[in-house]
Design an enzyme around this catalytic site. Structure first.
Site, PDB file in Angstrom:
ATOM      1  N   VAL A  61      26.003  13.745 -15.083  1.00  8.68           N
ATOM      2  CA  VAL A  61      27.329  14.204 -14.688  1.00  8.68           C
ATOM      3  C   VAL A  61      28.365  13.080 -14.676  1.00  8.68           C
ATOM      4  O   VAL A  61      29.566  13.352 -14.626  1.00  8.68           O
ATOM      5  CB  VAL A  61      27.249  14.889 -13.300  1.00  8.68           C
ATOM      6  CG1 VAL A  61      27.145  13.851 -12.182  1.00  8.68           C
ATOM      7  CG2 VAL A  61      28.434  15.818 -13.067  1.00  8.68           C
ATOM      8  N   TYR A  62      27.937  11.838 -14.739  1.00  8.16           N
ATOM      9  CA  TYR A  62      28.885  10.730 -14.750  1.00  8.16           C
ATOM     10  C   TYR A  62      29.685  10.762 -16.052  1.00  8.16           C
ATOM     11  O   TYR A  62      29.173  10.447 -17.129  1.00  8.16           O
ATOM     12  CB  TYR A  62      28.180   9.384 -14.618  1.00  8.16           C
ATOM     13  CG  TYR A  62      27.509   9.118 -13.290  1.00  8.16           C
ATOM     14  CD1 TYR A  62      27.757   9.910 -12.177  1.00  8.16           C
ATOM     15  CD2 TYR A  62      26.622   8.052 -13.143  1.00  8.16           C
ATOM     16  CE1 TYR A  62      27.155   9.664 -10.961  1.00  8.16           C
ATOM     17  CE2 TYR A  62      26.015   7.780 -11.930  1.00  8.16           C
ATOM     18  CZ  TYR A  62      26.277   8.598 -10.838  1.00  8.16           C
ATOM     19  OH  TYR A  62      25.665   8.348  -9.631  1.00  8.16           O
ATOM     20  N   SER A  63      30.941  11.138 -15.933  1.00  5.53           N
ATOM     21  CA  SER A  63      31.850  11.232 -17.084  1.00  5.53           C
ATOM     22  C   SER A  63      31.259  12.081 -18.197  1.00  5.53           C
ATOM     23  O   SER A  63      31.377  11.766 -19.386  1.00  5.53           O
ATOM     24  CB  SER A  63      32.220   9.830 -17.600  1.00  5.53           C
ATOM     25  OG  SER A  63      32.867   9.084 -16.587  1.00  5.53           O
ATOM     26  N   ASN A  64      30.610  13.172 -17.775  1.00  2.00           N
ATOM     27  CA  ASN A  64      30.074  14.162 -18.729  1.00  2.00           C
ATOM     28  C   ASN A  64      29.154  13.519 -19.769  1.00  2.00           C
ATOM     29  O   ASN A  64      29.219  13.816 -20.965  1.00  2.00           O
ATOM     30  CB  ASN A  64      31.214  14.898 -19.441  1.00  2.00           C
ATOM     31  CG  ASN A  64      30.754  16.195 -20.075  1.00  2.00           C
ATOM     32  OD1 ASN A  64      29.861  16.867 -19.564  1.00  2.00           O
ATOM     33  ND2 ASN A  64      31.348  16.561 -21.201  1.00  2.00           N
ATOM     34  N   LYS A  87      19.900  11.071 -13.103  1.00  3.10           N
ATOM     35  CA  LYS A  87      19.924  12.228 -12.204  1.00  3.10           C
ATOM     36  C   LYS A  87      20.475  13.437 -12.947  1.00  3.10           C
ATOM     37  O   LYS A  87      21.280  13.290 -13.866  1.00  3.10           O
ATOM     38  CB  LYS A  87      20.789  11.916 -10.976  1.00  3.10           C
ATOM     39  CG  LYS A  87      20.321  10.703 -10.189  1.00  3.10           C
ATOM     40  CD  LYS A  87      21.213  10.393  -9.003  1.00  3.10           C
ATOM     41  CE  LYS A  87      22.584   9.850  -9.397  1.00  3.10           C
ATOM     42  NZ  LYS A  87      22.512   8.529 -10.055  1.00  3.10           N
TER      43      LYS A  87
END
Length: 344
Positions: A61-64, A87
C-alpha cells in the site's frame, strides 16, 4: 550492529531495520514522508548495509506499490545480503478483491509484491491489519500454503488486536501450521499502549515486536518543544491527522526528559528515544525511516551505547500514563497489584 531472534523464530534480525515508506512517495501521506527515487534509495541501502542494517520493511500500500518497486531496484544484485519484510491487507483499489486477507487476495498480493521486488520470496510477510470478514482458519491456511511454496519464509501481523492474534496462534497450533512470529506495532515514549496487552502476549507467545514510528510520528525529532512549535517544512503539518494522538502536556513532559538525557549523554533526542525502545521487552527490531542520508546516519547513532538505569528511570517516569481498564486497578489497588506485581 547487534542482532536478535525475531520472536521465538530462528530468524536473526538487526536491532535497527529500515522502513522504506519514503521510497517513491506519492500522495498526501507518503508523498509528505519522502520521495526517494531509485538513485537515492540505493544510496540509503548502501549506508544501511555498511552499518549492518540488513532488514528492509515495506508494504504494497505504500504509494500503491512504488515503495516495493524502488526497493527492488535498490537491492538488485544483492538480494542475498538483505532481509525483506512486506505487508498486505489494506485496500489497493476499490474492487471487492483489492483488500483484505482472503485466500485469493493474499496469494495475488504476494505474487504482485514479489514481481515488484524482483525476488522469489520475502523473508517476512505481515498482515497489515485485521480483516474481520475472512475466517482466521482461512488466513492461517493461506499463510501455511505460501510458506510451503517457498514464497514466504515467516509470517506475522501488524496493528492487530491482542485477542485476534491469540486466536490465530491457537488455530495455527491446532492445525500444525507455522505460528505468527512478528507483530509490527506503534510504540514510542509518547505511545506506550503496546505495553498493556500486546507486550505480555508477545512475551508469552514468542511474538517479536517490530516497532514502527519510534519517534512518535516525527514529534520526537528534537525539533519540537515547549517553546518550539512545529517548524515549517515538517511533515506533521500535512500528516498529523493520520498520527496516533498525544496530549500536548504529555508530549512536552517527555521531550523535556529526552532533552535532559540527551544533554547528559551527548546524544541527540532521536538517538535517546530509539535507545530507550531497544531496552524494552519483546522488541526484536526498531524500524527507522529517513528522507535523506543525514537523517539515516543520525538514527544509526542510536546503537553502540547504553542509557544508565537512572536515565531510563527519568524517561520511564516522564512517559508513564495510567493504562485503561481492566489494567487500571492493577496500578491503583493494593490487592490487585499484589496478585500481579509484574503488571504494576
Amino acid at each position: 550492529m547487534d542482532y536478535r531472534q525475531l520472536g521465538s523464530s530462528g530468524l536473526r534480525v538487526p536491532v535497527l531495520s529500515f522502513g522504506t515508506a519514503t521510497f517513491g512517495g506519492t500522495g498526501p501521506l507518503f508523498g509528505a514522508w519522502g520521495r526517494s527515487d531509485e538513485t537515492e534509495a540505493r544510496r540509503l541501502v548502501d549506508v544501511c548495509l555498511e552499518a549492518g542494517v540488513t532488514l528492509f520493511d515495506t508494504a504494497d500500500v505504500y504509494s500503491n506499490g512504488a515503495s516495493e518497486s524502488v526497493l527492488g531496484a535498490a537491492i538488485k544484485g544483492r538480494c542475498d545480503r538483505v532481509l525483506i519484510s512486506t505487508k498486505t491487507g489494506l485496500p489497493m483499489g476499490d474492487g471487492p478483491q483489492d483488500w483484505g486477507a482472503s485466500r485469493s487476495r493474499l496469494i495475488r498480493a504476494v505474487e504482485d509484491s514479489l514481481r515488484r521486488l524482483g525476488t522469489d520470496y520475502v523473508d517476512l510477510l505481515q498482515l497489515h491489519a485485521f480483516d474481520a470478514s475472512t475466517p482466521t482458519e482461512e488466513v492461517i491456511g493461506t499463510l501455511d500454503t505460501l510458506i510451503a511454496a517457498g514464497k514466504v519464509r515467516y509470517a506475522g501481523v501488524s496493528n492487530y488486536p491482542g485477542w485476534q492474534l491469540m486466536k490465530a496462534q491457537g488455530i495455527a497450533d491446532r492445525h500444525g501450521s507455522p505460528r505468527l512470529v512478528a507483530h509490527q506495532v506503534y510504540y514510542s515514549l509518547i505511545g506506550r499502549a503496546y505495553e498493556a496487552d500486546l507486550m505480555p502476549l508477545g512475551a508469552d507467545q514468542g511474538v517479536g515486536a517490530l516497532v514502527w514510528s519510534p519517534l512518535g510520528w516525527g514529534r520526537l525529532t528534537g525539533k519540537i518543544g515547549r517553546d518550539r512549535p512545529i517548524p515549517a517544512g515538517s511533515r506533521l503539518h500535512d500528516t498529523e491527522q493520520f498520527a496516533p494522538p498525544v496530549e500536548a502536556e504529555h508530549l512536552y513532559r517527555v521531550i523535556d526528559a529526552l532533552e535532559a538525557v540527551a544533554a547528559e549523554t551527548g546524544k541527540t533526542v532521536p538517538q535517546v528515544a530509539i535507545n530507550w525502545l531497544l531496552r524494552r521487552p519483546t522488541v526484536s527490531s526498531v524500524i527507522i525511516g529517513a528522507r535523506n542520508e543525514a537523517q539515516l546516519r543520525d538514527n544509526l547513532g542510536a546503537v553502540g551505547w547504553e542509557l544508565t538505569a537512572a536515565q531510563v528511570a527519568v524517561l520511564d517516569t516522564a512517559s508513564d500514563v495510567l493504562p485503561p481498564y481492566p489494567h487500571t486497578p492493577y496500578r491503583q489497588q493494593e490487592g490487585f497489584a499484589r496478585l500481579n506485581p509484574a503488571l504494576v
